[in-house]
Design an enzyme around this catalytic site. Structure first.
Site, mmCIF file in Angstrom:
data_model
loop_
_atom_site.group_PDB
_atom_site.id
_atom_site.type_symbol
_atom_site.label_atom_id
_atom_site.label_comp_id
_atom_site.label_asym_id
_atom_site.label_seq_id
_atom_site.Cartn_x
_atom_site.Cartn_y
_atom_site.Cartn_z
ATOM 1 N N HIS A 14 0.716 -1.246 -0.037
ATOM 2 C CA HIS A 14 -0.160 -0.225 -0.487
ATOM 3 C C HIS A 14 0.850 1.207 0.607
ATOM 4 C CE1 HIS A 14 -3.899 2.136 1.695
ATOM 5 N NE2 HIS A 14 -2.928 3.143 0.937
ATOM 6 N N HIS A 16 1.267 5.373 -1.727
ATOM 7 C CA HIS A 16 0.459 7.021 -2.225
ATOM 8 C C HIS A 16 2.172 7.454 -3.172
ATOM 9 C CE1 HIS A 16 -3.173 6.724 -0.972
ATOM 10 N NE2 HIS A 16 -2.508 6.147 0.103
ATOM 11 N N ARG A 18 1.584 9.256 -5.746
ATOM 12 C CA ARG A 18 1.280 11.362 -6.332
ATOM 13 C C ARG A 18 2.143 10.815 -8.261
ATOM 14 N NH1 ARG A 18 -0.765 11.156 -1.827
ATOM 15 N NH2 ARG A 18 -0.016 12.052 -0.877
ATOM 16 N N ASN A 42 -5.591 6.996 -5.897
ATOM 17 C CA ASN A 42 -5.898 8.575 -5.058
ATOM 18 C C ASN A 42 -4.996 10.424 -6.402
ATOM 19 O OD1 ASN A 42 -4.244 7.956 -3.591
ATOM 20 N ND2 ASN A 42 -5.324 9.175 -2.060
ATOM 21 N N LYS A 100 -10.067 -0.422 -5.181
ATOM 22 C CA LYS A 100 -9.689 0.277 -3.844
ATOM 23 C C LYS A 100 -11.257 0.810 -3.142
ATOM 24 C CE LYS A 100 -8.062 1.970 0.154
ATOM 25 N NZ LYS A 100 -6.592 2.177 0.493
ATOM 26 N N HIS A 137 -10.113 1.426 2.427
ATOM 27 C CA HIS A 137 -10.347 2.394 4.059
ATOM 28 C C HIS A 137 -11.582 2.292 4.342
ATOM 29 C CE1 HIS A 137 -8.544 5.816 5.471
ATOM 30 N NE2 HIS A 137 -9.334 6.180 4.991
ATOM 31 N N HIS A 175 -3.666 -0.689 5.963
ATOM 32 C CA HIS A 175 -3.967 0.406 7.377
ATOM 33 C C HIS A 175 -4.596 0.424 8.150
ATOM 34 C CE1 HIS A 175 -6.496 3.146 5.110
ATOM 35 N NE2 HIS A 175 -6.005 3.749 3.999
ATOM 36 N N LEU A 220 -4.345 9.372 7.405
ATOM 37 C CA LEU A 220 -6.052 9.330 8.150
ATOM 38 C C LEU A 220 -5.911 7.420 7.717
ATOM 39 C CD1 LEU A 220 -8.170 11.544 6.355
ATOM 40 C CD2 LEU A 220 -8.210 10.655 8.959
ATOM 41 N N ASP A 248 2.078 3.102 3.152
ATOM 42 C CA ASP A 248 0.534 4.226 3.588
ATOM 43 C C ASP A 248 1.685 5.280 3.191
ATOM 44 O OD1 ASP A 248 -1.720 5.178 2.217
ATOM 45 O OD2 ASP A 248 -1.975 5.104 4.255
ATOM 46 N N ALA A 264 -3.852 14.999 5.816
ATOM 47 C CA ALA A 264 -3.612 13.981 6.104
ATOM 48 C C ALA A 264 -2.088 12.841 5.557
ATOM 49 C CB ALA A 264 -4.605 12.994 6.290
HETATM 50 O O1 DOR Z 1 -3.574 10.007 5.472
HETATM 51 C C1 DOR Z 1 -3.476 9.723 4.332
HETATM 52 N N1 DOR Z 1 -3.148 10.638 3.088
HETATM 53 N N2 DOR Z 1 -4.804 8.803 4.554
HETATM 54 C C2 DOR Z 1 -4.498 8.542 2.916
HETATM 55 O O2 DOR Z 1 -5.658 7.587 3.315
HETATM 56 C C3 DOR Z 1 -4.706 9.108 2.150
HETATM 57 C C4 DOR Z 1 -3.320 9.041 2.002
HETATM 58 C C5 DOR Z 1 -2.830 10.756 0.633
HETATM 59 O O3 DOR Z 1 -3.025 10.587 -0.533
HETATM 60 O O4 DOR Z 1 -2.330 11.661 1.571
HETATM 61 ZN ZN ZN Z 2 -3.458 5.397 1.909
#
Ligand code: DOR
Ligand code: ZN
Length: 345
Positions: A14, A16, A18, A42, A100, A137, A175, A220, A248, A264
């Site tokens: 898991h 991110h 970007r 996302n 997801k 999530h 997470h 989060l 995460d 977050a």
């Molecule tokens: O803390 C977080 N950041 N939780 C998430 O679910 C998304 C992530 C983000 O994309 O920044």
């Molecule tokens: Zn995440």
């Protein structure tokens, strides 16, 4: 005392990564440590089609330095009424490893998420049929529910129903942050697993308020009370294959974190395996790190184990206060601390 740790190369289930300049800045941090990663969809706009995921995968591959062997595993962002055929085709073509579920407005870039799981029942039915994992999530978005209770409420209000309606669906509860989630997963069938982040193993909610507001510890689902952290540490180090590594790692520029409405996300990728190693050592479970980091995830995803090995050495490893990235700076997890293990490669 052990001074060298050799592990089968881990994967991050898991992350991110970007896009654009931020992708270029952070991709190597993940690719250096991990052979594969489940990449969150996302983006803005979210990755909802096979074509978008294939193009994003190409951009990730291009962003990783030559010489690093890294396989991005792509996910589809579920939206209300999503066409099951797109998921089935993407899975069949080897583009979508999983899909997801973001409850709408649960977190960063989740505005297009699912407003009610009934709106994706056709997709879940297809995923159950073809064995495609659903990544969740797990937080309700009902603002009358206390933010620290939203994961537990999600189990009661949503997850129990999904498991009842789709008993064979393969689910990763992402997470996890609570003892409630640990217990739920431990008691569920073998088709239900969970990822655990380095930060939820290391901090409880006090970290966000230690002498003042600490936005770099805000993510989060939000960190919970100490009893929950202890349950997560017990689960991660238990040797139960239902619990495996997912960082995460979620980079945000410092200005987006230190703001009157801070984002977050905790950026832990540069020292991820060192952070997990610290937790496992503190729990007297270094011998169980390899299962958690490198074996249980592939088993759940029905993918081969990585063949190569990484080495960590017991050397004091200072974590920088800030890292330059994409024309700004990011405060990494463990900023300013010295970790006991160093990742050598
Ligand atoms: O803390 C977080 N950041 N939780 C998430 O679910 C998304 C992530 C983000 O994309 O920044
Ligand atoms: Zn995440």
């Amino acid at each position: 005392m052990t001074d060298t740790l050799r592990l089968r190369r881990p994967d991050d289930w898991h992350v991110h990564l970007r896009d654009g300049a931020m992708l270029a800045a952070v991709a190597d941090a993940t690719a250096r440590q991990f052979a594969r990663a489940i990449v969150m969809p996302n983006l803005k706009p979210p990755v909802t089609t096979v074509a978008a995921a294939a193009a994003y995968r190409d951009r990730i591959r291009a962003a990783v330095s030559p010489g690093l062997n890294f396989e991005p595993l792509m996910t589809c962002y579920l939206v209300d009424g999503i066409d099951p055929d797109e998921l089935v085709r993407g899975h069949g073509e080897g583009v979508f490893t999983a899909a997801k579920l973001y409850p709408a407005h649960a977190t960063t870039n989740s505005a297009h998420g699912v407003t009610d799981v009934r709106h994706i029942h056709a997709a879940l039915e297809a995923m159950q049929r073809i064995g495609m994992p659903l990544l969740i999530h797990g937080e309700v978005t009902d603002h009358t529910v206390d933010v620290f209770d939203r994961e537990a409420a999600f189990i009661d209000r949503v997850l129990n129903g999904v498991v009842r309606d789709f008993p064979e669906l393969r689910i990763v509860f992402e997470h996890i942050t609570t003892k409630d989630a640990v217990d739920f997963v431990a008691e569920a069938g073998p088709n239900i697993a969970a990822t655990i982040t380095p930060h939820h193993l290391a901090i409880n909610r006090n970290a966000m308020f230690d002498g003042g507001m600490r936005p770099h510890f805000y993510c989060l689902p939000v960190a919970k009370r100490e009893l929950h952290r202890l349950a997560l540490r017990a689960a991660a180090t238990s040797g139960n294959p239902k619990f495996f590594l997912g960082t995460d790692s979620a980079p945000h520029g410092i200005e987006a974190k230190e703001s009157d409405c801070g984002c977050a996300g905790i950026y832990n990728a540069p020292f991820a395996i060192e952070s997990y190693a610290r937790t496992f050592e503190e729990e007297g479970a270094l011998d169980r790190l390899e299962g958690f980091a490198s074996e249980y995830g592939p088993a759940f995803y029905r993918l081969p184990l990585n063949a190569d090995v990484i080495t960590l050495e017991r050397v004091p490893t200072p974590v920088p206060a800030r890292l330059a990235a994409a024309g700004t700076e990011i405060v990494p997890f463990h900023a300013g601390e010295t970790l006991a293990w160093r990742f050598l490669g």
